[in-house]
Design an enzyme around this catalytic site. Structure first.
Site, PDB file in Angstrom:
ATOM      1  N   ARG A 171       0.839  -1.205   0.000  1.00  0.00           N
ATOM      2  CA  ARG A 171       0.000   0.000   0.000  1.00  0.00           C
ATOM      3  C   ARG A 171       0.873   1.254   0.000  1.00  0.00           C
ATOM      4  O   ARG A 171       0.519   2.270  -0.568  1.00  0.00           O
ATOM      5  CB  ARG A 171      -0.926   0.005   1.228  1.00  0.00           C
ATOM      6  CG  ARG A 171      -1.983  -1.085   1.176  1.00  0.00           C
ATOM      7  CD  ARG A 171      -2.893  -1.027   2.387  1.00  0.00           C
ATOM      8  NE  ARG A 171      -3.917  -2.066   2.339  1.00  0.00           N
ATOM      9  CZ  ARG A 171      -3.815  -3.243   2.938  1.00  0.00           C
ATOM     10  NH1 ARG A 171      -2.754  -3.567   3.629  1.00  0.00           N
ATOM     11  NH2 ARG A 171      -4.803  -4.127   2.843  1.00  0.00           N
TER      12      ARG A 171
ATOM     13  N   ASP B 127     -10.908  -4.748   7.869  1.00  0.00           N
ATOM     14  CA  ASP B 127      -9.987  -5.750   8.439  1.00  0.00           C
ATOM     15  C   ASP B 127     -10.720  -6.633   9.456  1.00  0.00           C
ATOM     16  O   ASP B 127     -10.508  -7.848   9.507  1.00  0.00           O
ATOM     17  CB  ASP B 127      -8.795  -5.057   9.117  1.00  0.00           C
ATOM     18  CG  ASP B 127      -7.838  -4.433   8.097  1.00  0.00           C
ATOM     19  OD1 ASP B 127      -7.803  -4.911   6.945  1.00  0.00           O
ATOM     20  OD2 ASP B 127      -7.132  -3.470   8.457  1.00  0.00           O
TER      21      ASP B 127
ATOM     22  N   ARG C 113     -12.908  -9.093   7.622  1.00  0.00           N
ATOM     23  CA  ARG C 113     -12.104 -10.198   7.071  1.00  0.00           C
ATOM     24  C   ARG C 113     -11.763 -11.197   8.159  1.00  0.00           C
ATOM     25  O   ARG C 113     -11.916 -12.412   7.980  1.00  0.00           O
ATOM     26  CB  ARG C 113     -10.811  -9.630   6.443  1.00  0.00           C
ATOM     27  CG  ARG C 113     -11.067  -8.962   5.110  1.00  0.00           C
ATOM     28  CD  ARG C 113      -9.810  -8.385   4.486  1.00  0.00           C
ATOM     29  NE  ARG C 113     -10.110  -7.943   3.125  1.00  0.00           N
ATOM     30  CZ  ARG C 113      -9.477  -6.967   2.488  1.00  0.00           C
ATOM     31  NH1 ARG C 113      -8.487  -6.319   3.079  1.00  0.00           N
ATOM     32  NH2 ARG C 113      -9.808  -6.642   1.256  1.00  0.00           N
TER      33      ARG C 113
ATOM     34  N   HIS D 230      -3.546  -0.038   8.803  1.00  0.00           N
ATOM     35  CA  HIS D 230      -4.098  -0.855   7.726  1.00  0.00           C
ATOM     36  C   HIS D 230      -2.908  -1.438   6.966  1.00  0.00           C
ATOM     37  O   HIS D 230      -2.416  -0.856   6.018  1.00  0.00           O
ATOM     38  CB  HIS D 230      -4.948   0.025   6.812  1.00  0.00           C
ATOM     39  CG  HIS D 230      -5.703  -0.734   5.771  1.00  0.00           C
ATOM     40  ND1 HIS D 230      -6.375  -1.893   6.034  1.00  0.00           N
ATOM     41  CD2 HIS D 230      -5.905  -0.480   4.450  1.00  0.00           C
ATOM     42  CE1 HIS D 230      -6.955  -2.313   4.917  1.00  0.00           C
ATOM     43  NE2 HIS D 230      -6.682  -1.486   3.951  1.00  0.00           N
TER      44      HIS D 230
HETATM   45  N1  LIG Z   1      -9.124   1.548   2.908  1.00  0.00           N
HETATM   46  C1  LIG Z   1      -9.307   0.328   2.425  1.00  0.00           C
HETATM   47  O1  LIG Z   1      -9.515  -0.615   3.175  1.00  0.00           O
HETATM   48  C2  LIG Z   1      -9.312   0.116   0.934  1.00  0.00           C
HETATM   49  C3  LIG Z   1      -9.923  -1.026   0.381  1.00  0.00           C
HETATM   50  C4  LIG Z   1      -9.928  -1.157  -1.013  1.00  0.00           C
HETATM   51  C5  LIG Z   1      -9.333  -0.178  -1.824  1.00  0.00           C
HETATM   52  N2  LIG Z   1      -8.736   0.885  -1.235  1.00  0.00           N
HETATM   53  C6  LIG Z   1      -8.109   1.950  -2.045  1.00  0.00           C
HETATM   54  O2  LIG Z   1      -9.134   2.723  -2.662  1.00  0.00           O
HETATM   55  C7  LIG Z   1      -8.622   3.316  -3.850  1.00  0.00           C
HETATM   56  C8  LIG Z   1      -9.585   3.023  -5.012  1.00  0.00           C
HETATM   57  O3  LIG Z   1      -9.591   1.656  -5.310  1.00  0.00           O
HETATM   58  P1  LIG Z   1     -10.398   1.128  -6.579  1.00  0.00           P
HETATM   59  O4  LIG Z   1     -10.268  -0.341  -6.600  1.00  0.00           O
HETATM   60  O5  LIG Z   1     -11.766   1.741  -6.630  1.00  0.00           O
HETATM   61  O6  LIG Z   1      -9.504   1.767  -7.775  1.00  0.00           O
HETATM   62  P2  LIG Z   1      -9.947   2.037  -9.277  1.00  0.00           P
HETATM   63  O7  LIG Z   1      -8.702   2.187 -10.068  1.00  0.00           O
HETATM   64  O8  LIG Z   1     -10.959   1.026  -9.705  1.00  0.00           O
HETATM   65  O9  LIG Z   1     -10.704   3.453  -9.205  1.00  0.00           O
HETATM   66  C9  LIG Z   1     -10.068   4.636  -8.870  1.00  0.00           C
HETATM   67  C10 LIG Z   1     -10.826   5.770  -9.549  1.00  0.00           C
HETATM   68  O10 LIG Z   1     -10.297   7.015  -9.084  1.00  0.00           O
HETATM   69  C11 LIG Z   1     -10.380   7.916 -10.174  1.00  0.00           C
HETATM   70  N3  LIG Z   1      -9.505   9.057  -9.974  1.00  0.00           N
HETATM   71  C12 LIG Z   1      -8.159   9.116 -10.088  1.00  0.00           C
HETATM   72  N4  LIG Z   1      -7.727  10.364  -9.840  1.00  0.00           N
HETATM   73  C13 LIG Z   1      -8.812  11.105  -9.552  1.00  0.00           C
HETATM   74  C14 LIG Z   1      -9.015  12.462  -9.218  1.00  0.00           C
HETATM   75  N5  LIG Z   1      -7.977  13.321  -9.119  1.00  0.00           N
HETATM   76  N6  LIG Z   1     -10.263  12.894  -8.998  1.00  0.00           N
HETATM   77  C15 LIG Z   1     -11.315  12.039  -9.090  1.00  0.00           C
HETATM   78  N7  LIG Z   1     -11.198  10.737  -9.404  1.00  0.00           N
HETATM   79  C16 LIG Z   1      -9.955  10.277  -9.641  1.00  0.00           C
HETATM   80  C17 LIG Z   1      -9.971   7.050 -11.381  1.00  0.00           C
HETATM   81  O11 LIG Z   1     -10.355   7.653 -12.606  1.00  0.00           O
HETATM   82  C18 LIG Z   1     -10.718   5.758 -11.075  1.00  0.00           C
HETATM   83  O12 LIG Z   1     -12.019   5.731 -11.670  1.00  0.00           O
HETATM   84  C19 LIG Z   1      -7.217   2.745  -4.024  1.00  0.00           C
HETATM   85  O13 LIG Z   1      -6.251   3.656  -3.516  1.00  0.00           O
HETATM   86  C20 LIG Z   1      -7.238   1.480  -3.181  1.00  0.00           C
HETATM   87  O14 LIG Z   1      -5.945   1.094  -2.755  1.00  0.00           O
HETATM   88  C21 LIG Z   1      -8.716   1.060   0.114  1.00  0.00           C
END
Ligand SMILES: NC(=O)c1ccc[n+]([C@@H]2O[C@H](COP(=O)([O-])OP(=O)(O)OC[C@H]3O[C@@H](n4cnc5c(N)ncnc54)[C@H](O)[C@@H]3O)[C@@H](O)[C@H]2O)c1
Length: 307
Positions: free
Chosen positions: A86, A146, A149, A173
């Site tokens: 991450r 978490d 899970r 995390h």
């Molecule tokens: N906190 C957690 O437990 C957890 C769990 C799952 C995913 N995540 C994180 O969440 C994030 C998103 O994951 P995902 O699978 O949806 O990714 P993804 O690639 O499917 O979607 C990300 C989206 O963000 C958009 N984006 C990028 N820059 C942007 C901006 N400046 N303004 C607006 N939109 C923008 C992209 O166009 C894309 O549609 C990742 O960083 C991932 O690591 C965190």
């Protein structure tokens, strides 16, 4: 409630779908990719007659549509690919987080921000810094996921329904996640009475690696069904002012001997955001690991200031 979801990728779009299905409020889905949030919103509206929910969603590339939001969920950013940690996302996602917060805040100065983008603890810190919001109105989602899970893995090992399992994870995390065996129960019975130490450690390690296990299987992108369910549990607590205790990434002010850092802790969540960080009875070892997680996050947040 007006709820904005920034980022219409895997997590953002499934979050929007769950918000509609639960009728939690008017939803605005935002992305930088032209047509993507609009197309997804239209698709979700077309499911309304079948699912029986209100089609109260707008998809847009224009932050003007987000004005007056009560809650803003930030999922914009890159997800991990196989082999990545991450933390490898820090630089790229920090720039995105600053951009998103800068766009959201002027129209929604009273909103609660729920940060989802990774690395989670550091992005939550950055969102608070960039917004200037009170710490209680900026909170990160990781602990609900978490913990879910862990609860599922326990249920699988013991062949019981996940609804019978209670468990909570704290800390960071990632690798510094702190599992609390003494606070995990199955049908009210303490988990350490039901499994041996080796199984217990295996359950905790699988939880720590839970995100990576899915990234490895998917090959592109990361998990989104359980993450979006976890986000919506937090939105529900805020929208309905349930004031329930959820494990979230919240600002610490001396609890567990930790101050001035965002850390995974149990917190009471309601209409005003984080009402209080709740102190569980932890033993010396658990406390030491929680403090170690806090110092790891603090060091990374200091690195962030240099980016
Ligand atoms: N906190 C957690 O437990 C957890 C769990 C799952 C995913 N995540 C994180 O969440 C994030 C998103 O994951 P995902 O699978 O949806 O990714 P993804 O690639 O499917 O979607 C990300 C989206 O963000 C958009 N984006 C990028 N820059 C942007 C901006 N400046 N303004 C607006 N939109 C923008 C992209 O166009 C894309 O549609 C990742 O960083 C991932 O690591 C965190």
């Amino acid at each position: 409630m007006k709820i904005t979801v920034v980022g219409s990728g895997s997590v953002g779009q499934t979050t929007a779908m769950r918000l509609l299905e639960k009728g939690l409020g008017e939803t605005v889905l935002v992305d930088i990719i032209e047509g993507k949030p609009q197309g997804l919103a239209l698709d979700l509206k077309e499911a309304a007659p079948v699912e029986g929910y209100e089609p109260s969603i707008v998809g847009t590339n224009d932050y003007a549509e987000t004005a007056g939001s009560d809650v803003v969920v930030i999922t914009a950013g890159f997800p991990r690919q196989p082999g990545m940690s991450r933390m490898d996302l820090l630089g790229k996602n920090a720039a995105i987080m600053r951009d998103v917060v800068g766009n959201v805040v002027p129209g929604s100065p009273g909103a609660i921000l729920i940060v989802v983008s990774n690395p989670l603890d550091e992005m939550t810190f950055l969102a608070q810094q960039a917004s200037g919001f009170p710490h209680g109105r900026v909170v990160g989602m990781a602990g609900v996921l978490d913990s879910a899970r862990l609860r599922y893995f326990i249920a699988e090992v013991l062949d019981v329904s996940p609804s019978k399992v209670d468990a909570m994870t704290l800390g960071s995390h990632g690798d510094a996640m702190v599992a609390l065996p003494r606070h995990a129960t199955v049908d009210g019975r303490p988990l350490p009475e039901l499994v041996d130490d080796e199984t217990l450690e295996g359950l905790f390690q699988r939880t720590r690696d839970g995100g990576a296990e899915i990234v490895g299987l998917l090959k592109t992108g990361s998990a989104y069904y359980a993450p979006s369910a976890s986000v919506v549990a937090m939105v529900n607590a805020i929208a309905n002012d349930t004031r329930e205790i959820l494990p979230v990434c919240a600002w610490t002010t001396g609890q567990y001997g930790v101050s001035d850092v965002y850390l995974g802790v149990p917190a009471r969540l309601g209409r005003a955001g984080v009402d209080e960080v709740v102190e569980l009875d932890l033993n010396e070892d658990e406390l030491a690991r929680l403090r170690e997680a806090a110092e790891g996050i603090r060091a990374k947040c200091e690195d962030l200031a240099k980016l």
